[in-house]
Design a protein around this motif. Structure first.
Motif, mmCIF file in Angstrom:
data_model
loop_
_atom_site.group_PDB
_atom_site.id
_atom_site.type_symbol
_atom_site.label_atom_id
_atom_site.label_comp_id
_atom_site.label_asym_id
_atom_site.label_seq_id
_atom_site.Cartn_x
_atom_site.Cartn_y
_atom_site.Cartn_z
ATOM 1 N N GLU A 1 -80.328 39.920 -18.058
ATOM 2 C CA GLU A 1 -81.703 40.398 -18.193
ATOM 3 C C GLU A 1 -81.775 41.919 -18.089
ATOM 4 O O GLU A 1 -82.493 42.572 -18.857
ATOM 5 N N ARG A 2 -81.015 42.466 -17.141
ATOM 6 C CA ARG A 2 -81.019 43.918 -16.994
ATOM 7 C C ARG A 2 -80.471 44.595 -18.238
ATOM 8 O O ARG A 2 -81.009 45.618 -18.704
ATOM 9 N N LEU A 3 -79.414 44.014 -18.807
ATOM 10 C CA LEU A 3 -78.837 44.597 -20.011
ATOM 11 C C LEU A 3 -79.785 44.486 -21.201
ATOM 12 O O LEU A 3 -79.858 45.407 -22.032
ATOM 13 N N HIS A 4 -80.530 43.350 -21.295
ATOM 14 C CA HIS A 4 -81.515 43.232 -22.361
ATOM 15 C C HIS A 4 -82.590 44.322 -22.241
ATOM 16 O O HIS A 4 -82.989 44.929 -23.242
ATOM 17 N N LYS A 5 -83.026 44.555 -21.002
ATOM 18 C CA LYS A 5 -84.010 45.615 -20.793
ATOM 19 C C LYS A 5 -83.429 46.971 -21.174
ATOM 20 O O LYS A 5 -84.105 47.803 -21.773
ATOM 21 N N ARG A 6 -82.160 47.149 -20.817
ATOM 22 C CA ARG A 6 -81.514 48.411 -21.140
ATOM 23 C C ARG A 6 -81.431 48.627 -22.656
ATOM 24 O O ARG A 6 -81.662 49.732 -23.165
ATOM 25 N N VAL A 7 -81.116 47.535 -23.388
ATOM 26 C CA VAL A 7 -81.062 47.629 -24.845
ATOM 27 C C VAL A 7 -82.418 48.006 -25.407
ATOM 28 O O VAL A 7 -82.547 48.847 -26.303
ATOM 29 N N THR A 8 -83.474 47.381 -24.851
ATOM 30 C CA THR A 8 -84.826 47.704 -25.314
ATOM 31 C C THR A 8 -85.156 49.171 -25.072
ATOM 32 O O THR A 8 -85.744 49.850 -25.933
ATOM 33 N N GLU A 9 -84.786 49.665 -23.886
ATOM 34 C CA GLU A 9 -85.041 51.077 -23.594
ATOM 35 C C GLU A 9 -84.291 51.992 -24.558
ATOM 36 O O GLU A 9 -84.833 52.982 -25.044
ATOM 37 N N LEU A 10 -83.049 51.638 -24.818
ATOM 38 C CA LEU A 10 -82.261 52.473 -25.722
ATOM 39 C C LEU A 10 -82.820 52.460 -27.142
ATOM 40 O O LEU A 10 -82.749 53.469 -27.859
ATOM 41 N N GLU A 11 -83.357 51.298 -27.553
ATOM 42 C CA GLU A 11 -83.931 51.234 -28.889
ATOM 43 C C GLU A 11 -85.174 52.100 -29.021
ATOM 44 O O GLU A 11 -85.546 52.520 -30.114
ATOM 45 N N CYS A 12 -85.843 52.317 -27.866
ATOM 46 C CA CYS A 12 -87.052 53.126 -27.883
ATOM 47 C C CYS A 12 -86.758 54.630 -27.979
ATOM 48 O O CYS A 12 -87.660 55.431 -28.229
ATOM 49 N N GLN A 13 -85.553 54.994 -27.697
ATOM 50 C CA GLN A 13 -85.203 56.403 -27.727
ATOM 51 C C GLN A 13 -84.882 56.811 -29.170
ATOM 52 O O GLN A 13 -84.154 56.127 -29.875
ATOM 53 N N SER A 14 -85.416 57.911 -29.553
ATOM 54 C CA SER A 14 -85.209 58.385 -30.926
ATOM 55 C C SER A 14 -84.175 59.495 -31.016
ATOM 56 O O SER A 14 -83.618 59.740 -32.086
ATOM 57 N N ASN A 15 -83.965 60.202 -29.925
ATOM 58 C CA ASN A 15 -82.996 61.305 -29.957
ATOM 59 C C ASN A 15 -81.617 60.803 -29.562
ATOM 60 O O ASN A 15 -81.488 59.751 -28.960
ATOM 61 N N GLN A 16 -80.625 61.534 -29.902
ATOM 62 C CA GLN A 16 -79.219 61.231 -29.597
ATOM 63 C C GLN A 16 -78.840 59.862 -30.160
ATOM 64 O O GLN A 16 -78.329 58.984 -29.466
ATOM 65 N N THR A 17 -79.103 59.630 -31.436
ATOM 66 C CA THR A 17 -78.896 58.328 -32.079
ATOM 67 C C THR A 17 -77.461 57.832 -32.004
ATOM 68 O O THR A 17 -77.223 56.654 -31.716
ATOM 69 N N PRO A 18 -76.434 58.657 -32.244
ATOM 70 C CA PRO A 18 -75.051 58.137 -32.164
ATOM 71 C C PRO A 18 -74.700 57.599 -30.790
ATOM 72 O O PRO A 18 -74.055 56.565 -30.666
ATOM 73 N N VAL A 19 -75.134 58.302 -29.738
ATOM 74 C CA VAL A 19 -74.829 57.842 -28.371
ATOM 75 C C VAL A 19 -75.544 56.542 -28.085
ATOM 76 O O VAL A 19 -74.981 55.603 -27.501
ATOM 77 N N ILE A 20 -76.820 56.456 -28.522
ATOM 78 C CA ILE A 20 -77.604 55.244 -28.267
ATOM 79 C C ILE A 20 -76.995 54.047 -28.989
ATOM 80 O O ILE A 20 -76.897 52.945 -28.453
ATOM 81 N N LYS A 21 -76.566 54.256 -30.246
ATOM 82 C CA LYS A 21 -75.933 53.153 -30.981
ATOM 83 C C LYS A 21 -74.661 52.693 -30.296
ATOM 84 O O LYS A 21 -74.380 51.497 -30.211
ATOM 85 N N SER A 22 -73.883 53.647 -29.796
ATOM 86 C CA SER A 22 -72.649 53.287 -29.082
ATOM 87 C C SER A 22 -72.953 52.493 -27.828
ATOM 88 O O SER A 22 -72.323 51.470 -27.546
#
Length: 358
Positions: free
Chosen positions: A226-247
């Protein structure tokens, strides 16, 4: 072209306590991504790390900065502009060495860029002895943070220098012949049942303990998922630093898949344990039935032993009476032999007297 990430790694982030200047304060609950960025417009290198949407490291590399390894998995550097000292705890010594190599490389690049900038300034204006605004060497000595386990996971932030990481005799003769053998048989059966009972009890206790432990692990895995799912959602909301977020998203999705596979494996193991528990209950019922039969056999054996003891006593009394009768017969025979001998002598005497008289 703006700022682009040129190298990324994962580490636990710390900052020096501004009050004591000795203790380390963790700024992330778990390992986060730490990246080197290059700004081609300003020709500068920066170290940036985000915990969610919060920037916990934003440090511009200058030529007079020094990255110091204080243990096999921990390193630090001072940033006078941010007026703090950053510390990074890595999972392996290799990651620390790689980060230090990149620090030295980009530090040298920053120095060359600074020299070129100064040359351009000298060509455009008169020579100046002023030093451009830069980083000041920190007077702090290297401080080694404690070892911590973060976020309830197995990832250990190793940041200390020494961390490494059972009638009558004729009627009961057959029963007397079989009773000891049956008793031995049932005694052996009882011992075997006792042994099996002990093994089954131990296995049952162990299985119960394992089920409880696996339930706890399943709950922990579910919380982590559940924590990781939330983390994925947070990362998807971020628009900057796209390569790091995708990784990070790829890594988190892989972790979630691994946790889901682990959950399925644990559920299969729990089903197998339930089947084993049912089989153990059947065996316990069989054991109880055999134990009851054994007790009944032992009771009958004790009754037969008592009957045997009474029969043996009566046999001894009969044998004693027969022996006394034999002795009486011998005495009577001896008396009869004496009388017969006397009668024989009397017959012979009478015969001689008859012959003499004729």
């Amino acid at each position: 072209m703006g700022e682009q990430p040129i190298y990324s790694t994962r580490a636990h982030v710390f900052q020096i306590d501004p009050n004591t200047k000795k203790n380390w304060l963790p700024t992330s609950k778990h390992a986060v991504t730490v990246s080197y960025f290059y700004d081609s417009t300003r020709n500068v290198y920066r170290i940036i790390s985000l915990d969610g949407t919060k920037a916990i490291i934003n440090s511009t590399i200058s030529p007079n900065m020094t990255f110091t390894k204080t243990s096999q998995k921990f390193g630090q550097w001072a940033d006078s502009r941010a007026n703090t000292v950053y510390g990074l705890g890595f999972s392996t010594e290799h990651h620390l060495s790689k980060f230090a190599e990149k620090f030295a490389e980009y530090k040298e690049a920053a120095r060359l860029a600074k020299e070129k900038s100064q040359e351009k300034m000298e060509m455009a204006t008169s020579p100046s002895q002023e030093s451009p605004a830069g980083e000041l060497a920190s007077p702090l000595t290297p401080v080694t943070p404690p070892m911590e386990t973060l976020n309830g996971t197995d990832e250990l932030c190793d940041t200390t220098p020494n961390s490494d990481s059972r009638p009558e005799p004729a009627q009961n003769a057959l029963a007397f012949a079989h009773s000891p053998a049956m008793t031995k048989h049932w005694e052996a059966e009882l011992e075997a049942l006792k042994g099996n009972n002990a093994k089954l009890t131990a296995a049952l206790l162990e299985s119960t303990a394992n089920v409880k432990q696996w339930k706890q692990q399943l709950a922990a895995y579910q919380e982590e998922a559940e924590r990781l799912h939330k983390r994925v959602t947070e990362l998807e909301c971020q628009s900057n630093q796209t390569p790091v977020i995708k990784s990070q998203k790829t890594e988190l999705n892989q972790t979630i898949e691994e946790l889901e596979n682990t959950l399925r494996d644990k559920e299969e193991e729990m089903e197998k344990l339930k089947e084993e528990l049912e089989n153990m209950n059947d065996l316990m019922e069989q054991k109880d039935t055999l134990t009851q039969k054994l007790e009944e056999t032992e009771l009958r054996s004790r009754v037969l032993e008592e009957q045997l003891a009474g029969a043996e006593q009566r046999l001894e009394e009969n044998q004693e009476e027969q022996e006394n009768f034999r002795k009486s017969l011998r005495t009577l025979l001896e008396l009869l032999d004496g009388k017969i001998f006397e009668l024989t002598e009397l017959r012979d005497t009478l015969a001689r007297l008859i012959e003499e008289a004729s």
